[in-house]
Design an enzyme around this catalytic site. Structure first.
Site, PDB file in Angstrom:
ATOM      1  CB  SER A   1      86.609 -34.573-101.859  1.00 18.85           C
ATOM      2  OG  SER A   1      86.818 -33.199-102.004  1.00 18.85           O
TER       3      SER A   1
ATOM      4  CE  LYS B   1      80.907 -35.088-102.792  1.00 18.72           C
ATOM      5  NZ  LYS B   1      82.385 -35.040-103.006  1.00 18.72           N
TER       6      LYS B   1
ATOM      7  CB  SER C   1      83.802 -31.769-101.348  1.00 17.49           C
ATOM      8  OG  SER C   1      83.990 -32.921-102.148  1.00 17.49           O
TER       9      SER C   1
END
Lengths: 101, 478, 485
Positions: free
Chosen positions: C176, C77, C152
């Site tokens: 998330s 990420k 997210s």
């Protein structure tokens, strides 16, 4: 301060808050901010209904204690590498527009 | 109706740790800009703080030295504001749960009286970097070497009542922190910085007046002057029918005036909240006792000991004990000379005059404690008189060698040989028959004339006690 | 070469020499090349670095090394700092930021011999539940390109689901990891707060943020967690506890397992078809010997309120460092310092980030601190105590991860509050700091449904075990876009 007052945020609050956060908001953005913050505060205000007078605040999920580091210098000079990240730097200094004190 | 000044002091002391409060960067003073600022100090994304144990230990040392409550659970908070020398956009400090709570310290005023001033709290926080406004024509340069250096902010109660008391308080603080070895206390390098909250009120008025805060005063002398001039400004203002505004002011040493820091800034709202990247610092009794066991003898206790052990007056003992370096120097002189009172006099009077004149600290003294002890030994064993000793001391200051070498080189050895002294006296008496007549006719004050003549003739080297004795005997006609 | 394999299968194939790490890495890079434009799952792809790491891994294996993750590719990420590679946090603010250091997570996985394919898209500064707040544009759900992948960690989820990598790191502040796992049909685990170091992971809300993974299976997650978990002296909030053998714990049978079902998570607001799938999954657990017990989390409805004070408050301070002075975006020709700050920040941050900074600043400002921030922390304690009481009766807590399946792009982005309510079942877990997981548990109208599993403090081994046993009995986790139903 009464619970019922919490939900209201005025347009002038938005300006003060934006300044504290160092954000420029256009007229439209201010209005959008006012509306969305008002609705978020409405969501947040649900918790005002619960009695927490005998509850201790919880800052961290686990109430552990801070570990201490021995006082040893572990860092080398990295100035060249780090200053290279800066939008503006000269003679080993980060530069910002002249601050008049 | 008389006015009274009410003063509270906030003193920032730079703790003399090797590394920063939350990172392993060096805290050494005077390095090239930004060479001691790592990724945490620069607030790069994802970097995290780890607390320096020594900073906590130093704060606890200070707390114990002022008899303060030690916060068993101290909490770091974020104090939010934007400034280029504050990389994270918040200063990590302690608001509600400081490491050091209420304590006090006792100050000694010039007239010898003492007064106890309350310390509200002392908390650990990080220093900011430096903004350099003069380096570039259109820009301000930022040096973050100092950012993150540990500070102890010591906040006094508003119990100080004059500029002189404020100076005495600062000197006492300076004495304590250097004794404790937690800071070099060097005001000129910013290791000790002082903000003064000043207000005035009519004597007897139970309420405080509106206060102003004078920022960043960087010497003991300026503290006194700034407070005096600010208090007078407030008195004049009120007497002219005006009102004091609560504000921050700067002291201008050149003009000897304070002036308002004009800020367009809306009232600061620091939005303190607990620093989530750090956990509460738990200080248990074992930690406190461990720190306590390493505390040095503190100035008040040392002064007591100087009185009882060396028979010094309270005043002398306090002066000598005030600074650790002075006290250590003094004790080394006593050890080498075997005479506490002479040692005290030489350190407080002669040595201090030389240091003052040359603006030196005692650590920079041109005469070592051992050398001064050597000089005092020569006074004690009558090799030289006290008067000659001053000449020898001057030569020592000038770097001409130790006492013995100077006495030898300059031939300053005191004459104690009775025959030699008698010979000089006989000559003096023979050369001054009229004065001998006067003395014998009862004008005894002529005696000092003869002493002077004999000392002159001996170039100051004749032992004064022997001269007195032999003169008396000869004039009496023996 | 099957790119739909997970970490465990790849690990076995590499060990058997079925293909090399370089071959596998090339195949994934080709897949990314072919499909990323449509999905927007990656912000940055690092082919040279990946191939160099793959070569190094193959060389280590040739010398006889057999570490389980050696030569296995993954994506990070774009919230984890990677030395020498842009780390943007999906923000214009950090579009030009080349991190000069590695996050501890990155360092540990590098040391385990893993190959980094690139950096995945996400909501800007991890603020969002749909991956629509990214400066680099929204990510599409591989199961249906009109739908959001969740957020997210939407880029990580989409990349794994579309086989643009076999696994990806992710972070979870309010859901998330778990919500994108649910929306994309993946296994996602958010370990206990403090289990994995936060060093080098760009902060959103420091007391809630926790790193984890998005994978194809619980077994994959166990392998990755084994390498990522553990004490880090650089993170004061990381837990100084031993890391158990997660892989070994997978095999434990579920007989006697007590599963708590919070009645508040099966109430109004839950989509009926989603509930059906969850109930069916719970029946599988019963068939494996577990018992279902109703529990109550009476304060869970307050968790969104508390979260939307605490997270924005912490974020408002965490994001103050982005000021255009030392790195990152700086506005053009600032007139003075004030202008530099205000324009750099206003131009560098997107709307949702600014909104949360404003809310947080307001909540912390004088006069509101007690009413908002302190109150939220008190509610946080109540929420945590609810879980403590529930765990006196049960071993794990289960329920839906989200009230419904993935929603259409653009459908909730106009109204922040509707979006925030997406995280109604996940947020309380972050407030309490507990480990939480989402695993595939069926489909509704072709879109995956996620089952949330919550465990006791530092009991990740139990979560992984429970999930693995379920995955031995079902095949939901093996479905991939285009092959389901």
């Amino acid at each position: 301060m009464g619970v019922e007052n919490l939900m209201s945020i005025a347009a002038k609050d938005i300006e003060i808050i934006a300044h504290l956060a160092r954000l420029n908001l256009s007229e439209a953005e201010r209005e959008e901010a006012l509306n969305s913050i008002t609705s978020i505060l409405g969501l947040i205000d649900q918790m005002q209904a619960v009695d927490t007078s005998n509850v201790e605040p919880l800052a961290h999920p686990f109430e552990a204690s801070q570990r201490l580091r021995e006082d040893v210098v572990t860092e080398q000079d990295q100035r060249d590498e780090l200053l290279a990240l800066a939008p503006s730097a000269d003679r080993g200094l980060f530069l910002v527009p002249k601050v008049i004190e | 109706m008389a006015w009274e000044t009410v003063i509270g002091l906030e003193v920032h002391v730079q703790l003399s740790t090797k590394s920063k409060l939350f990172s392993g960067s060096s805290t050494r003073f005077g390095a090239e800009p930004n060479t001691q600022a790592n990724i945490y100090d620069l607030a790069l994304p994802g970097t995290l703080p780890v607390l320096n144990a020594e900073a906590v230990r130093m704060a606890v040392r200070f707390g114990l030295a002022i008899g303060a409550e030690i916060g068993k659970k101290s909490v770091f908070d974020r104090k939010n504001y934007f400034y280029p020398d504050l990389p994270k956009g918040y200063q990590t400090s302690q608001l509600s749960f400081p490491t050091v709570g209420k304590g006090s310290l006792t100050i000694t005023l010039d007239d010898g009286t003492t007064k106890t001033i309350g310390v509200t709290r002392a908390h650990i926080e990080e220093d900011a970097g430096k903004s350099l406004h003069e380096e570039f024509p259109d820009a301000t340069g930022i040096d973050l070497n100092r950012a993150g250096t540990p500070l102890l902010e010591i906040v006094s109660e508003p119990e100080i009542r004059s500029a002189k008391e404020a100076v005495a308080y600062l000197k006492k603080l300076h004495s304590l922190i250097t004794y404790l070895g937690i800071s070099d206390g060097d005001m000129s390098q910013g290791s000790m910085r002082c903000d003064a909250n000043v207000s005035v009120r009519k004597v007897g008025d139970p309420n405080f007046g509106t206060r102003t805060e004078i920022k960043n005063i960087n010497s003991f002398r300026f503290v006194e002057k700034a407070i005096l001039v600010e208090a007078q400004r407030q008195i004049d203002l009120i007497e002219d029918g005006g009102k004091v505004i609560q504000e921050t002011r700067l002291y201008d040493a050149d003009k000897n005036e304070t002036r308002s820091m004009r800020t367009k800034e809306v009232a600061n709202d620091y939005r303190y909240f607990p620093e989530p990247d750090l956990l509460p610092v738990i200080i248990d009794d074992a930690f406190i006792e461990e720190v306590r066991s390493t505390l040095p003898e503190l100035p008040d206790v040392k002064a007591q000991r100087f009185q009882s052990q060396y028979g010094l007056s309270a005043y002398d003992a306090n002066v000598l004990a005030a600074e650790r370096a002075t006290a250590d120097y003094f004790e080394e002189v006593v050890k080498g000379s075997g005479d506490a009172k002479l040692s005290a006099n030489w350190v407080m009077v002669d040595l201090q005059a030389v240091l003052n004149k040359n603006e030196l600290t005692i650590e920079q003294s041109p005469v070592s404690a051992a050398a001064l002890a050597g000089l005092i030994r020569r006074i004690k064993d009558n090799t030289i008189s006290s008067k000659i000793a001053k000449t020898v001391f001057e030569a020592m200051v000038a770097g001409e060698g130790d006492a013995d070498a100077i006495i030898e080189a300059k031939g300053l050895k005191q004459v104690t040989d009775v025959g030699a002294i008698e010979k000089i006296i006989d000559t003096v008496l023979a050369n001054n028959p009229a004065q001998v007549e006067q003395y014998r006719a009862g004008q005894e004050k002529v005696f000092t004339f003869f002493v002077g003549q004999v000392m002159k003739e001996s170039k100051g080297k004749a032992n004064p006690a022997q001269v007195n004795e032999i003169l008396k005997s000869k004039l009496a006609g023996n | 070469m099957n790119l739909k394999q997970g970490i465990a299968d790849i690990s076995r194939a590499l060990a058997k020499g079925e293909y090399s790490s370089v071959e596998l890495t090339r195949a994934y890079l080709a897949q990314i090349e072919a499909q990323n434009a449509a999905l927007n799952a990656y912000i940055t792809v690092t082919p040279e670095r990946a191939l160099a790491q793959a070569e190094a891994a193959d060389a280590r294996r040739a010398k006889g090394e057999t570490a389980p993750l050696l030569g296995v590719p993954l994506a990070h990420k774009d919230i984890f700092c990677t030395r020498g590679v842009r780390t943007s946090c999906a923000s214009r603010m950090l579009d030009n930021f080349i991190a000069p250091y590695d996050a501890t997570v990155v360092e540990k996985l590098d040391q385990a011999g893993m190959v980094t394919l690139g950096k995945t898209n996400m909501d800007e500064f991890a603020m969002g539940s749909s991956n629509e707040s990214s400066w680099y544009g929204p990510v599409r759900n591989p199961w249906n390109h009109d739908m959001v992948p969740g957020g997210s960690s939407g880029g990580s989820a989409a990349a794994v689901a579309a086989s643009l990598c076999p696994a990806a790191t992710a972070t979870d502040t309010g859901g998330s990891i778990r919500q994108p796992a649910a929306f994309c049909g993946l296994t996602g685990i958010k370990p206990t707060y403090g289990r994995i170091s936060r060093w080098g992971m760009i902060a959103y809300a420091s007391s809630l943020d926790q790193a984890g993974v998005l994978t194809r299976s619980a077994e994959d997650a166990a392998l990755l967690l084994q390498a990522m978990a553990g004490f880090d002296p650089k993170d004061s909030t990381s837990a100084d506890l031993p890391v158990p053998d997660y892989v070994a714990a997978l095999a434990q049978p579920l007989k006697g397992l007590r599963i708590g079902l919070p009645k508040e998570h099966f109430a109004t607001g839950l989509d009926a078809e989603v509930e059906q799938q969850i109930r069916a999954a719970l029946a599988v657990f019963e068939s494996l010997g577990a018992t279902l017990v109703e529990v109550s989390l009476p304060n869970s409805h307050l968790s969104i309120s508390a979260y939307y004070v605490i997270a924005p408050a912490e974020a408002s301070a965490n994001l103050s460092r982005y000021d255009g002075v030392r790195y990152g975006y700086r506005c053009d020709k600032p007139q003075d310092l004030e202008d530099l700050y205000k324009r750099s920040r206003s131009e560098g941050f997107g709307a949702e980030v600014k909104r949360r900074i404003m809310v947080g600043t307001y909540a912390l400002s004088a006069g509101y601190y007690d009413a908002y921030y302190i109150k939220a922390q008190k509610v946080r304690r109540l929420v945590k105590e609810d879980f403590t009481r529930a765990f006196e009766q049960v071993d794990v807590i289960m329920g839906p991860t989200t009230p419904s399946t993935a929603f259409p792009l653009g459908s909730k982005s106009k109204d922040p509050v509707t979006m925030y309510l997406e995280d109604i079942y996940t947020i309380a877990v972050n407030l309490a700091g507990l480990p939480g997981m989402s695993i595939p548990a069926g489909f509704v109208k072709g879109l995956p449904v996620g089952l949330q599993i919550v465990g006791r403090d530092f009991d990740e081994a139990r979560l992984l075990n429970v999930a693995h046993q379920f995955q031995l009995a079902t095949d939901w986790h093996t479905r991939t876009p285009g092959t389901q139903a």
